[in-house]
Design a protein around this motif. Structure first.
Motif, PDB file in Angstrom:
ATOM      1  N   TRP A  98      32.127 -49.930  57.209  1.00 38.73           N
ATOM      2  CA  TRP A  98      31.022 -50.561  57.705  1.00 38.73           C
ATOM      3  C   TRP A  98      31.021 -52.129  57.480  1.00 38.73           C
ATOM      4  CZ3 TRP A  98      26.465 -47.108  56.202  1.00 38.73           C
ATOM      5  CH2 TRP A  98      26.436 -45.765  57.029  1.00 38.73           C
TER       6      TRP A  98
ATOM      7  N   THR B 119      37.957 -46.460  61.144  1.00 42.52           N
ATOM      8  CA  THR B 119      37.011 -46.657  62.169  1.00 42.52           C
ATOM      9  C   THR B 119      36.075 -47.405  61.780  1.00 42.52           C
ATOM     10  OG1 THR B 119      36.917 -44.466  63.124  1.00 42.52           O
ATOM     11  CG2 THR B 119      35.319 -45.721  63.986  1.00 42.52           C
TER      12      THR B 119
ATOM     13  N   THR C 101      32.681 -50.203  62.086  1.00 45.09           N
ATOM     14  CA  THR C 101      31.311 -50.062  62.749  1.00 45.09           C
ATOM     15  C   THR C 101      30.436 -51.066  62.203  1.00 45.09           C
ATOM     16  OG1 THR C 101      31.337 -47.770  62.899  1.00 45.09           O
ATOM     17  CG2 THR C 101      29.584 -48.816  63.984  1.00 45.09           C
ATOM     18  N   TYR C 102      30.070 -52.065  63.011  1.00 52.51           N
ATOM     19  CA  TYR C 102      29.153 -52.957  62.843  1.00 52.51           C
ATOM     20  C   TYR C 102      27.794 -52.467  62.385  1.00 52.51           C
ATOM     21  CZ  TYR C 102      25.975 -57.135  63.398  1.00 52.51           C
ATOM     22  OH  TYR C 102      25.046 -57.885  63.244  1.00 52.51           O
ATOM     23  N   GLN C 103      27.199 -52.950  61.157  1.00 49.47           N
ATOM     24  CA  GLN C 103      25.890 -52.282  60.803  1.00 49.47           C
ATOM     25  C   GLN C 103      24.923 -53.175  60.746  1.00 49.47           C
ATOM     26  OE1 GLN C 103      25.537 -48.994  61.051  1.00 49.47           O
ATOM     27  NE2 GLN C 103      27.520 -48.253  60.619  1.00 49.47           N
TER      28      GLN C 103
ATOM     29  N   LYS D 213      21.366 -49.464  55.026  1.00 46.95           N
ATOM     30  CA  LYS D 213      22.243 -48.294  55.737  1.00 46.95           C
ATOM     31  C   LYS D 213      22.840 -47.531  54.518  1.00 46.95           C
ATOM     32  CE  LYS D 213      22.113 -47.335  59.315  1.00 46.95           C
ATOM     33  NZ  LYS D 213      22.257 -46.536  60.746  1.00 46.95           N
TER      34      LYS D 213
ATOM     35  N   ALA E 263      20.388 -45.404  52.662  1.00 50.70           N
ATOM     36  CA  ALA E 263      19.632 -44.424  53.384  1.00 50.70           C
ATOM     37  C   ALA E 263      20.860 -43.227  53.578  1.00 50.70           C
ATOM     38  CB  ALA E 263      19.392 -44.787  54.923  1.00 50.70           C
TER      39      ALA E 263
ATOM     40  N   TYR F 277      15.245 -50.645  69.199  1.00 49.31           N
ATOM     41  CA  TYR F 277      16.233 -51.289  68.253  1.00 49.31           C
ATOM     42  C   TYR F 277      16.402 -50.559  66.976  1.00 49.31           C
ATOM     43  CZ  TYR F 277      18.731 -54.342  65.132  1.00 49.31           C
ATOM     44  OH  TYR F 277      19.672 -54.930  64.128  1.00 49.31           O
TER      45      TYR F 277
ATOM     46  N   PRO G 239      17.321 -46.349  66.800  1.00 46.82           N
ATOM     47  CA  PRO G 239      19.034 -45.977  66.793  1.00 46.82           C
ATOM     48  C   PRO G 239      19.428 -46.375  65.425  1.00 46.82           C
ATOM     49  CG  PRO G 239      18.245 -46.957  68.710  1.00 46.82           C
ATOM     50  CD  PRO G 239      16.804 -46.922  67.915  1.00 46.82           C
ATOM     51  N   LEU G 240      19.225 -47.881  65.003  1.00 49.96           N
ATOM     52  CA  LEU G 240      19.839 -48.455  63.973  1.00 49.96           C
ATOM     53  C   LEU G 240      19.780 -47.673  62.670  1.00 49.96           C
ATOM     54  CD1 LEU G 240      21.042 -51.201  62.874  1.00 49.96           C
ATOM     55  CD2 LEU G 240      19.133 -51.735  61.955  1.00 49.96           C
ATOM     56  N   VAL G 241      18.686 -47.155  62.468  1.00 49.72           N
ATOM     57  CA  VAL G 241      18.370 -46.039  61.231  1.00 49.72           C
ATOM     58  C   VAL G 241      18.996 -44.800  61.371  1.00 49.72           C
ATOM     59  CG1 VAL G 241      16.760 -44.895  59.959  1.00 49.72           C
ATOM     60  CG2 VAL G 241      16.022 -47.198  60.797  1.00 49.72           C
ATOM     61  N   MET G 242      19.003 -44.162  62.486  1.00 48.79           N
ATOM     62  CA  MET G 242      19.532 -42.878  62.788  1.00 48.79           C
ATOM     63  C   MET G 242      21.097 -42.540  63.032  1.00 48.79           C
ATOM     64  SD  MET G 242      17.000 -40.622  62.406  1.00 48.79           S
ATOM     65  CE  MET G 242      15.557 -41.012  61.838  1.00 48.79           C
ATOM     66  N   THR G 243      21.565 -43.730  63.520  1.00 42.43           N
ATOM     67  CA  THR G 243      23.167 -43.719  63.717  1.00 42.43           C
ATOM     68  C   THR G 243      23.895 -44.773  63.097  1.00 42.43           C
ATOM     69  OG1 THR G 243      22.785 -45.099  65.614  1.00 42.43           O
ATOM     70  CG2 THR G 243      22.528 -43.099  66.182  1.00 42.43           C
ATOM     71  N   ASN G 244      25.359 -44.286  62.950  1.00 39.82           N
ATOM     72  CA  ASN G 244      26.119 -45.208  62.201  1.00 39.82           C
ATOM     73  C   ASN G 244      27.445 -45.786  63.008  1.00 39.82           C
ATOM     74  OD1 ASN G 244      24.637 -45.039  59.904  1.00 39.82           O
ATOM     75  ND2 ASN G 244      25.680 -43.300  59.158  1.00 39.82           N
ATOM     76  N   THR G 245      27.508 -44.806  64.108  1.00 40.50           N
ATOM     77  CA  THR G 245      28.681 -44.991  65.012  1.00 40.50           C
ATOM     78  C   THR G 245      28.553 -45.285  66.371  1.00 40.50           C
ATOM     79  OG1 THR G 245      29.685 -42.997  66.328  1.00 40.50           O
ATOM     80  CG2 THR G 245      28.697 -42.573  64.220  1.00 40.50           C
TER      81      THR G 245
ATOM     82  N   ARG H 170      25.585 -44.812  69.672  1.00 40.88           N
ATOM     83  CA  ARG H 170      24.500 -46.073  69.623  1.00 40.88           C
ATOM     84  C   ARG H 170      24.230 -46.569  71.159  1.00 40.88           C
ATOM     85  NH1 ARG H 170      25.609 -49.728  64.442  1.00 40.88           N
ATOM     86  NH2 ARG H 170      24.625 -48.390  62.964  1.00 40.88           N
TER      87      ARG H 170
END
Lengths: 414, 276
Positions: free
Chosen positions: A28, A56, A58-60, A69, A72, B210, B213-219, B223
């Motif tokens: 991340w 992989t 991913t931008y967070q 994140k 969480a 925004y 999906p920012l909270v629920m997904t990391n990939t 997204r």
């Protein structure tokens, strides 16, 4: 074939099979735009060179989004393997056992932690463990419009002390048209000024702040006086919006001198090209030069299968090794984090073409000071920010009152 | 004199209307204008209303900076699934609340309204943890299921159903239609405009979303587009506003298109919902 031979063969076969399936790890990161593209290309090169690992990336979101994140993800068991962790959150995550100890890996692979520039190692250690390594690190830097300085008959190398800064700003200001100096009222620059006065964030006892005296009031008074005299602009806007305003004023010739991050260096240089000469210098000194550092480290997340931890370490080792450090800092403008990279011919040649970048590295070597790597530091950081902003804006709130409030908070937090 | 006065009033009305329209249009115009400028031009002061020379290159840059097709596909899938599942839940629920008499109906309806009143900030943590435990994070399910029912939709449609004249429904019963048939062939056709309103509001909300999906997904795999656009912002450094605005244009195009096609229904929807 004897039975044990068959077993051995089977084991070997299983071993090769297992090795053939690559280890997948998630990384991340917190950088959008062109720097995000740079990260992706570094990851791509790693994947091509290491067929047994697939990273992989991913931008967070920004640094703080990424931290949220991770928090969480810990709660829901969906953590990545490697993550950027913004400077002051490293201790917090380390104290919660989220970050793996890199020490044993570094010892095994002979990665010398002392090759990183000391000013950048402020968040790497927690209770004797090496929890993260510097990656995209930056510092504040002093920028000035050389053309303006020349015009006003000033030394084009810029002011070196607070009082010079004040007199330069006075001479450069044209009422209603241009400010001599602009700087966001932000903890980063404030702490720089505390360091320049010879202060530390925490007193030696570790419970009180180290600037609950004139060391801490002087910066606020200095800002207040310059603002009142009309020679310093307090850029409006919340958080980074104020930084953007300062930069835009500078690029438009509405402000002659600003303090902002080294992260803006390339953007400023390319936008000013053909318009005016940009000079950079250390943040002006009081008793001494001093600057905090910022940005993020890279860390391996703990509590994962050994295979993944191993692969994560290899990736972190790659990111923080000299060739990638050179590549990353040359392309992004972030600090060159390793001494051997700075000393090497590639960076030395680069400095010749980019003297402004050299200034930033020199300041880092000479003047960088640490903030306390304590899990509760982020809370103190926010309180300092709020209190100094209030003290600068609200003139009925004495600087001493602000420091008293910060000190009381420190005693509660440490 | 009287005529002059009424003319003045009308002129004043027109002027203030134009002013209000300008205030609402300007942000969109500003996105468009900046999406066509060079980076340097976005920073000049005083700001230029129009670019010196329109640059379409920013759009290409925006497209190449992110897996645009992937994000767009995800946005389309998520929105389609949300709309479909909301339709499946809302219509029978609203019908039941409007037409049936049963024990606990008042309490249940209060519960629905309660869901309407709870802000997302209050519910996302438990939902996040729940989905974490169900191993549904990083999936379309985590973006769709929490919105599969809409309290607002149930409420609105129930009100609408209750407004349909009883004679029409009774006529249907006399002709021997069942509840299901009555719902399908009488109520739904008559509530078309309310359904369109609900669908539009839902679409606009979820297309722009925004936070969730920012909270629920990391990939990137699941997204949606707003996250892709936000990724063009730079952490401590110089954001290329021109590219970011070009991406924003691409993001809001479907919304603008929807508005042009269905502005009448949107107006109605806002009236129905009492300006949300």
């Amino acid at each position: 074939m004897k039975r044990w031979q068959v077993a051995l063969l089977a084991l070997l076969a299983a071993g090769t099979f297992a090795a053939a399936a690559p280890v997948k790890i998630d990384f991340w990161y917190s950088m959008g735009g062109a720097n995000g593209d740079l990260i992706q290309s570094m990851v791509k090169d790693f994947n091509e060179a290491n067929k047994d690992v697939v990273v992989t990336a991913t931008y967070q979101g920004n640094y703080y989004d990424t931290s949220a994140k991770i928090q969480a993800a810990v709660a829901s068991n969906t953590t990545p393997n490697v993550s950027m962790v913004v400077d002051m959150h490293n201790a917090m995550f380390a104290s919660a056992g989220v970050l793996a100890d890199l020490g044993p890996f570094m010892k095994r692979d002979k990665v010398d932690v002392n090759d990183f520039i000391p000013g950048l190692l402020d968040w790497s250690f927690y209770e004797g463990k090496t929890v993260s390594l510097p990656f995209n690190r930056s510092t504040p830097l002093f920028y000035f419009n050389k053309d303006h300085l020349r015009e006003a008959g000033l030394d084009e190398n810029g002011p070196k002390t607070w009082e010079e800064l004040r007199s330069y700003a006075r001479k450069l200001t044209r009422k209603g048209e241009r400010f001599g100096f602009s700087c966001p009222i932000d903890i980063w620059f404030y702490l720089g000024m505390v360091f320049q006065n010879g202060g530390e964030v925490l007193a030696p006892d570790g419970k009180h702040i180290g600037f609950n005296n004139d060391i801490g009031t002087k910066p606020i008074v200095f800002w207040r006086e310059m603002i009142d005299e009309g020679i310093m602009k307090m850029p409006p806007g919340k958080e980074y919006n104020a930084w953007d305003v300062a930069m835009q004023d500078f690029l438009n010739g509405k402000t002659s001198m600003i303090m902002t991050s080294t992260g803006y260096l390339y953007g400023i240089l390319s936008s000013a090209k053909g318009k005016f000469d940009v000079g950079t210098g250390y943040l002006p000194r009081a008793k001494q030069y001093g600057t905090p550092t910022g940005g993020a480290n890279v860390a391996v997340i703990a509590n994962k299968p050994a295979q993944e931890i191993e692969a994560s370490w290899r990736f972190v080792k790659y990111l923080t090794d000299v060739p990638q450090v050179i590549r990353f800092s040359q392309k992004s403008g972030y600090m060159t984090s390793r001494k051997s990279a700075v000393a090497g011919p590639e960076m030395q040649a680069f400095f010749k073409g980019n003297p402004q970048f050299k200034t930033a590295i020199d300041q880092l070597y000479e003047a960088a000071k640490k903030r306390p790597a304590h899990p509760n530091y982020p809370q103190l950081d926010k309180i300092i920010m709020d209190e100094i902003q209030r003290a600068v804006i609200d003139r009925s709130y004495a600087p001493e009152q602000a420091l008293k409030a910060i000190d009381a908070a420190a005693q509660r937090l440490f | 004199m009287k005529r002059l006065l009424s003319l003045a009033v009308r002129a004043a009305k027109a002027v203030s209307l134009v002013a209000v329209i300008a205030i609402f249009i300007f942000p969109f115009f500003w996105i468009l204008s900046n999406s066509l400028k060079t980076y340097e031009e976005t920073l000049v002061f005083p700001p230029r209303i129009l670019p010196a020379k329109a640059m379409l290159g920013n759009y290409l840059a925006a497209l190449s900076r992110m897996p645009f097709a992937r994000y767009l596909f995800n946005s389309l899938v998520v929105n389609a699934l949300v709309l479909a599942s909301q339709f499946l839940v809302i219509v029978p629920a609203a019908y039941a609340f409007a037409m049936y008499r049963f024990k606990g109906k008042g309490l249940l309806f209060t519960l629905v309204l309660f869901g309407f009143m709870l802000p997302q900030q209050l519910t996302f943590v438990p939902i996040y943890l729940l989905f974490g435990r169900l191993r549904l994070l990083n999936s379309y399910a985590s973006l769709v299921l929490p919105f599969a029912a809409s309290s607002f939709g149930i409420f609105l449609l129930r009100q609408y159903f209750m407004g349909i004249p009883a004679e029409i429904i009774e006529a249907g019963y006399l002709d021997g239609v069942s509840h299901r048939q009555s719902m399908m062939y009488i109520m739904i056709p008559m509530a078309k405009s309310a359904l369109a309103s609900i669908a539009l509001i839902s679409f606009i909300t979820h297309w722009n979303d925004y936070f969730w999906p920012l909270v629920m997904t990391n990939t990137v795999k699941v997204r949606t587009l707003p996250l892709g656009v936000a990724a063009l912002r730079v952490t401590d450094g110089t954001t290329e506003w021109n590219v970011l605005m070009a991406a924003n244009m691409l993001l809001i195009l479907p919304i603008i298109a929807t508005f042009f096609v269905a502005h009448r229904q949107i107006k109605e929807a806002l009236v129905h919902s009492g300006i949300k």
